[in-house]
Write an enzyme that holds these catalytic residues in place. Structure first.
Site, PDB file in Angstrom:
ATOM      1  N   GLY A   1       1.827   8.983   4.442  1.00 35.12           N
ATOM      2  CA  GLY A   1       0.779   8.322   5.222  1.00 35.12           C
ATOM      3  C   GLY A   1       1.184   7.996   6.643  1.00 35.12           C
ATOM      4  CD  GLU A   2       3.096   3.628   7.081  1.00 33.09           C
ATOM      5  OE1 GLU A   2       3.072   2.671   7.864  1.00 33.09           O
ATOM      6  OE2 GLU A   2       3.559   3.569   5.934  1.00 33.09           O
TER       7      GLU A   2
ATOM      8  CG  ASN B   1      -5.105  17.444  -3.367  1.00 29.82           C
ATOM      9  OD1 ASN B   1      -5.263  18.410  -2.614  1.00 29.82           O
ATOM     10  ND2 ASN B   1      -6.092  16.907  -4.054  1.00 29.82           N
TER      11      ASN B   1
END
Lengths: 168, 326, 771
Positions: free
Chosen positions: C737-738, C665
């Protein structure tokens, strides 16, 4: 003594230590106002007191006696979203959503301050009666609202859009 | 937080009466925080925000600001912005919009240090909190601490931005008390710590700040406030400089300078001002004046950088104020 | 973390290396990579309207009758014993219901430490929780006070009179280094990597750099405070509304600690106000649950911000040595990375700062080894990109230093050492386009405008500089992730598992995924999460949740196909087709070969007389992680200004170019990348937990004194990606995320060097280090 919260008269707490924040969240179950630090350092607890943005964690509830408090729950008229709320969704101005009500309440007051020509630290000419909207002005004026997810760009874009639409 | 009672003073005389047996509460931005931390433990609070918040011109072209005026109101006031822009700028440099909306002018004067050890009731010794118990900031984190005016008992700094501008502007503080009223120059309102760092101002028991008076100022065209900090916004000053000056025939006629972030009180730089009087503006003259002011600076392990930073910041501000585009 | 583990992981990798890829998960690319409808489309978060209206209900916001409030009391010393404890004043204070101390706390076991062999073990420390008079770190909880109101509890807490006998603590990093421990493994990797003779190669190299880099303690500082609301039903049934990023593991561990049957505990956490690694299972949940059981009332514990700092560990400080040797062409002949970080003996979270150095560059020789320093401190834990965020600062600063000393462009130097396979294991990359990420990023950023000579660009009092760096973060998919798919007769579907939504966009993205997987539209799918009563999902961590949950949904969808084919029977257009010959498409089951053979779910269910069909399945073991080298990678670019007067730094531009497989997304992914990059700005410039080494006390437990970036610190950030699907992962996606935070600190430090000629090797880069 009573406080007007989102248009409704409510009793102020008996215990003078109770902050406006705790009174809203624990006493009135208006949990849209968030607790992030209780140290006056993050802005998550921002509400409008007589239309001015303040930190409800450092405001004793009794200090709000006889005054009008607007929280995120009372920001929009009716069931619809406030233009800022819609713009925050559109620009993804949040991730976890926890600082969001404080950001939006702060932004709503900030738009009015901008419209009234209130200067900021980054306003070049303090003598000017009008302040032009810029991302830098928004950033400085919103710096009291921390965001840890890093939604800053989206937040500023959302506010900028509403600010410039308003002006247009 | 200890149990506390709350009352509102509706007049100055009532406030004076109540002040003898209670702590005065303005916006609460500092006091409520310190009560929650246990640093302050009043059993009674008197809300003084209903006292005068007026901002009005004095007969002599100055400005009189009620102690209950909110910081944001002062900063945005047209007369402040046009006649005392350095004051507007200093206030706007402080804290956040929310805090400025809450904080009163009187409360800003009364705010206490942000020393980490002062705030740590459970774990640290502090001579300011409990005189004579020792200072754990000594040998600890002292990056934000004072290089001027400190004592062996305490090296904490005064955190206000607003007061730095007020010091430079020769403001005075009108105080009401049981014995009547008196006026104290702002530069004498805060004390240096000596061996009693708990005594921070000259206010006596029962005294209430009534108004701040700022005399007419010739500096509006050439004045400014620059704040240096660890974040771009919403952080206390490492060093700040408030300055205003007038020029005559290419020379500095009068200069006003105050430092923030470097001393236990807003630091009026009298030596630098004297050195600049009559000087031709130049980077060398500015640095020399700054060096004179900081000659007695006593750095701690972690804040020696402030000496150079203060000199450079002052010099840059003066360069800016004496520029042709002013 | 032992030799045994190294042997097991090593042999599994060897076996997998020989095994044909078709036999493994990811062996055949996920068909949805080619057949996406909702996936990959810009979509606003589905929970957005709730969040902007303040109606998303967080853990501390659950209402209850007769609610009691708790507060914690912390030790102000680091080591010693409680010698006297007088609770009478606190107990007698207005509204107080309970003062819980080591004398009155029920005897309990501590949770099992986080482990690479048991993913249900989630303890950050195995220290006793309020079980004895010993003090083991400054900040340890010594009492819990419960009262009718928060104000009463907080006040009573201040009335506890506790005396301590102090013992000498180990709180000084430099002193404790002498007694550091060296373990055999580092997470699932071998700790010591030695290829060739790196020190000798370094000594003989045509060019070399060899420096120490330091990074400080840091805290996660999610804006939502750690909080829980606890409901006991009698003594044997428990409901906990918790702010946690590990719902199912917490429920399992809490059931064990409190002697509950697994179906008698429920942990709910539908919204989490930020986690970043910090919202695990810590002492406070166990204390609050124990206290609530005693008072026999619902109980709420919201940690104060100070308490969060005192008992929730953060990122460990490190001192890292990075040395790189290169030949005359800039090819690395030696890569040495090692050093010290803090991990107390009772902790479980090694700061694996050398992982990136094993994956990023080809080199003739490697010498990599980490040591753990044991201090008396709150147990450190994982914080966004543990290891990589700060390891990349050291490595990527060193690469920049080497490039400068050689007089070549730092991107060019990196690309000359780009590996074809994993530099240590030799495993093939599943997909790897870092070179493209660099070239795309450089072009978009305008890297060619950079002046190599430091200090050459000016604008008034400001010196301007550009810097870049790369990052690498391993792909992970957790074993044991389960999901349930329920198809309803009206053609809608509910997909459920106990995943966590901390703002990553999980609920939105998995709704998009499930819609595509089931051949439905997004509006026909509901994704439920945040509840341990749902099929168990692993913790959210290691950038693994999306792949883990996706793997579970894939398994459930496969099972669903079988069930539907069976249920369709002989009267269906798909009659006679086997599970392998159909797919879920257009709201039903259809033949892969013949599009005309299709039957809608509603039709299958109606004919079978069923209101719904529900299947639950567990994702296949994540063996792809061991067969392939799978990493999200990045190229980060920064332009900033440094004041000649004050040395203040202002970041003007930041661009991240990512190679992370399919972007599911674009809107929520962009936010994830930017969020990581902004935390990277804090890491680079402002963030530090001030740990007073004299007594092991954290001195800035406050958002006023721990500086996370504010709006004015954050420039407009640009994010681009290659978007090349990874054929070995569910949906072709790797974690995002990281990777965002990884490399940012080095890009900033390198830009500061380019602006000023000053090399700062210690974070954060505050102005005093440049004056």
């Amino acid at each position: 003594m009573t406080i007007r919260v989102n248009g409704t008269e409510v009793a102020s707490p008996d215990d003078a230590r109770v902050s406006l924040l705790d009174h809203l969240r624990e006493g009135l179950h208006l949990t849209g106002t968030k607790v992030g630090c209780n140290q006056g350092a993050c802005g998550a607890c921002t509400v409008l007191l007589d239309g001015q943005r303040v930190l409800s964690c450092l405001t004793l509830a009794v200090q709000a006696d006889g005054r009008e408090v607007t929280t995120i729950e009372g920001l929009s008229e009716g069931d619809g979203l406030h233009p800022l709320q819609s713009a925050f969704i559109e620009h993804d101005g949040f991730q976890c959503g926890y600082c969001t009500p404080g950001q939006i309440c702060a932004a709503s007051a900030m738009l009015r301050e901008l419209a009234e020509g209130v200067p900021s630290y980054v306003t070049a000419d303090l003598a000017q009666e009008h302040v032009s909207v810029s991302r830098e002005e928004i950033r400085e004026r919103m710096s009291g609202n921390l965001c840890r997810c890093g939604a800053h760009n989206g937040i500023v874009d959302a506010i900028f859009q509403v600010a410039t639409e308003k002006a247009a | 937080m200890n149990p506390v009672s709350y009352q509102r003073a509706s007049s100055l005389s009532e406030a004076v009466q109540m002040a003898e047996t209670s702590r005065l509460l303005g916006g609460g931005t500092n006091l409520v925080d310190l009560m929650r931390k246990g640093v302050e433990q009043p059993s009674r609070l008197t809300d003084v925000t209903a006292l005068s918040a007026a901002i009005e011109e004095t007969g002599s072209g100055g400005l009189l600001i009620g102690a209950a005026a909110r910081n944001s109101t002062v900063a945005a006031h047209p007369l402040v912005r046009t006649r005392y822009p350095m004051l507007s700028r200093a206030i706007l440099a402080g804290a956040s919009a929310q805090v400025r909306n809450m904080a009163t002018v009187g409360g800003n004067l009364m705010q206490r240090t942000r020393c980490l050890y002062f705030a740590d009731v459970a774990g640290s010794r502090c001579n300011k909190r409990e005189p004579g118990t020792g200072c754990d900031a000594a040998g600890g984190f002292d990056r934000y601490h004072a290089i001027l005016g400190a004592s062996s008992a305490c090296t904490a700094t005064h955190p206000s931005d607003m007061c730095v501008a007020l010091a430079a502007l020769d403001a005075s503080v009108r105080i009401a008390g049981p014995a009547g009223e008196r006026t104290v120059p702002l530069v004498d309102f805060h004390r240096l710590p000596g061996d009693r760092p708990d005594l921070e101002t000259v206010l006596e028991l029962g005294e209430v700040i009534e108004t701040i008076e700022i005399p007419a100022s010739p500096f509006a065209a050439r004045s400014g406030y620059r704040k240096v900090r660890d974040r771009a916004s919403y952080a206390f000053a490492l060093v700040s400089v408030a300055s205003g000056l007038t020029l005559r025939e290419g020379r500095i006629d009068e200069a006003r300078i105050a430092f923030g972030g470097v001393a236990p009180k807003p630091w009026r730089a009298h030596r630098a001002e004297a050195a600049l009087r009559g000087a031709v503006p130049s980077a060398e003259a500015f640095m020399a004046a700054a060096a004179l002011e900081l000659a007695d600076a006593a750095p701690l392990a972690g804040n020696a950088f402030k000496i150079e930073l203060a000199k450079r910041t002052l010099s840059a501000v003066l360069t800016d104020l004496t520029g042709d585009d002013r | 973390m032992s030799k045994v583990q190294n042997a097991i992981v090593g042999s599994v990798r060897t076996v997998l290396g020989w095994m044909p890829s078709q036999w493994l998960p990811g062996g055949t690319p996920d068909p949805l990579i080619e057949r996406r409808a909702a996936i990959g489309r810009q979509a606003s978060r589905l929970d957005g309207p709730l969040k902007v209206a303040g109606r998303a209900r967080f853990a501390a916001e659950v209402a209850a009758e007769r609610l009691s409030y708790a507060t914690l009391v912390h030790s102000p010393i680091a080591r010693g014993r409680i010698t006297q404890l007088d609770a009478s004043a606190a107990e007698g204070a207005p509204g107080v219901i309970l003062v819980l101390t080591h004398r009155t706390m029920p005897r309990i076991e501590s949770p099992a430490l986080i482990s690479m062999s048991d993913f249900s073990a989630v303890g950050n420390s195995d220290l006793p929780i309020l079980q004895d008079a010993e003090i083991r770190y400054n900040g340890q909880v010594v009492a819990v006070v419960v009262a009718e109101s928060q104000e009463q509890a907080d006040h009573a807490a201040s009335l506890l009179a506790i005396s301590y006998a102090r013992a000498e603590p180990a709180t000084r990093f430099e002193e404790a280094k002498a007694k550091s421990r060296t373990l055999d493994s580092l997470l699932i990797e071998r700790n010591h990597v030695s290829v060739g003779k790196a020190e000798r190669e370094l000594a003989q190299a045509a060019y070399c750099v060899d420096n120490l880099y330091r990074t400080p303690w840091q805290n996660h500082n999610a804006i939502e405070l750690h909080a829980l609301t606890v409901f006991w039903e009698g003594e044997d049934a428990l409901t906990v509304h918790d702010a946690t990023q590990m719902i199912a593991p917490s429920a399992a561990v809490l059931a064990k600690i409190f002697g509950l049957k697994k179906d008698r505990i429920r942990v709910l956490s539908p919204f989490v106000g930020g986690g970043f690694g910090g919202k695990g299972l810590w002492d406070h949940q166990i204390l609050a649950i124990a206290a609530a059981r005693i008072v026999g009332r619902p109980l709420r514990l919201v940690l104060s911000r100070e308490s969060v700092y005192r008992i929730i560990g953060g990122r460990s400080p490190t001192e890292q040595r990075v040395a790189i040797g290169a030949d005359a062409d800039g090819r690395f002949t030696a890569l040495i990375h090692g050093g010290h970080s803090v991990m107390p003996t009772y902790g479980a979270c090694p700061e694996a700062y050398t992982l990136g150095s094993r994956a990023l560059y080809r080199a003739k020789s490697f010498e990599i080894l980490q040591h753990h320093v044991d201090l008396d401190v709150v147990p450190n834990t994982f914080m966004r990109a543990p290891g990589e965020a700060i390891g990349s600062f050291a490595l990527e600063s060193a690469v920049d230093e080497l490039a400068h000393s050689m007089g070549i462009d730092p991107i060019e130097l990196r690309l000359r050492n780009e590996p074809e396979r994993h530099p240590i294991s030799g495993a093939p990359f599943s997909q790897h386009a870092r070179r493209q990420a660099f070239t795309d990023g450089a072009k978009r950023f305008g890297w060619e405008r950079r002046v190599p000579e430091p200090g050459a660009r000016r604008d008034g009092e400001w010196r301007i500089g550009m810097g870049c760096a790369t990052g690498s973060f391993p792909y992970a998919r957790m074993p044991g992730a389960s999901a349930r798919i329920t198809l309803r007769r009206d053609g809608s579907a509910v997909v459920a598992c106990s995943a966590q939504e901390m703002g990553m966009g999980t609920s939105t993205v998995q709704t998009q995924h499930a819609a595509d997987r089931l051949g439905l539209s997004v509006s026909e799918v509901t994704f439920e999460l945040g509840d341990s009563a749902l099929p168990a999902a692993p913790m959210a961590g290691g950038s693994s949740q999306t792949a883990s949950v996706a793997g579970a949904i894939i398994a459930a969808a496969e099972k669903l196909v079988g069930e539907l084919v069976r249920l369709a029977g002989n009267d269906s257009p798909i009659a006679g087709l086997r599970a392998g010959e159909v797919r879920l498409v257009d709201g039903g089951v259809g033949s892969i070969e013949d599009a005309r053979r299709h039957e809608a779910y509603s039709s299958i269910l109606a004919r079978a007389g069923r209101d719904e069909i529900s299947v639950t399945a567990t994702g296949k073991p994540p063996l792809e992680m061991l067969k392939y080298a799978m990493h999200s990678t990045s190229a980060v670019f920064c332009e900033l200004r440094v004041s000649d007067v004050t040395a203040e730094i202002r970041v003007d531009r930041l661009l991240g170019s990512f190679d992370c497989g399919t972007i599911l997304n674009p809107q929520t992914a962009t936010s994830q990348f930017k969020g990581g990059m902004i935390m990277g700005l804090g890491l680079a410039l402002t963030e530090e937990t001030l740990f007073d080494e004299r007594n092991g006390r954290i001195m800035n437990p406050s958002l006023a004194d721990y500086h996370i970036p504010v709006h004015l610190d954050v420039p407009e950030i640009e994010v681009i990606w290659t978007g090349i699907p990874d054929p070995r992962s569910p949906l072709g996606a790797r974690g995002i995320g990281e990777i965002g935070i990884t490399g940012v600190a080095a890009a900033v430090a390198n830009a500061v060097f380019n602006a000023t000629g000053k090399r700062v090797r210690e974070l954060p880069i505050t102005l005093d280090k440049l004056l």
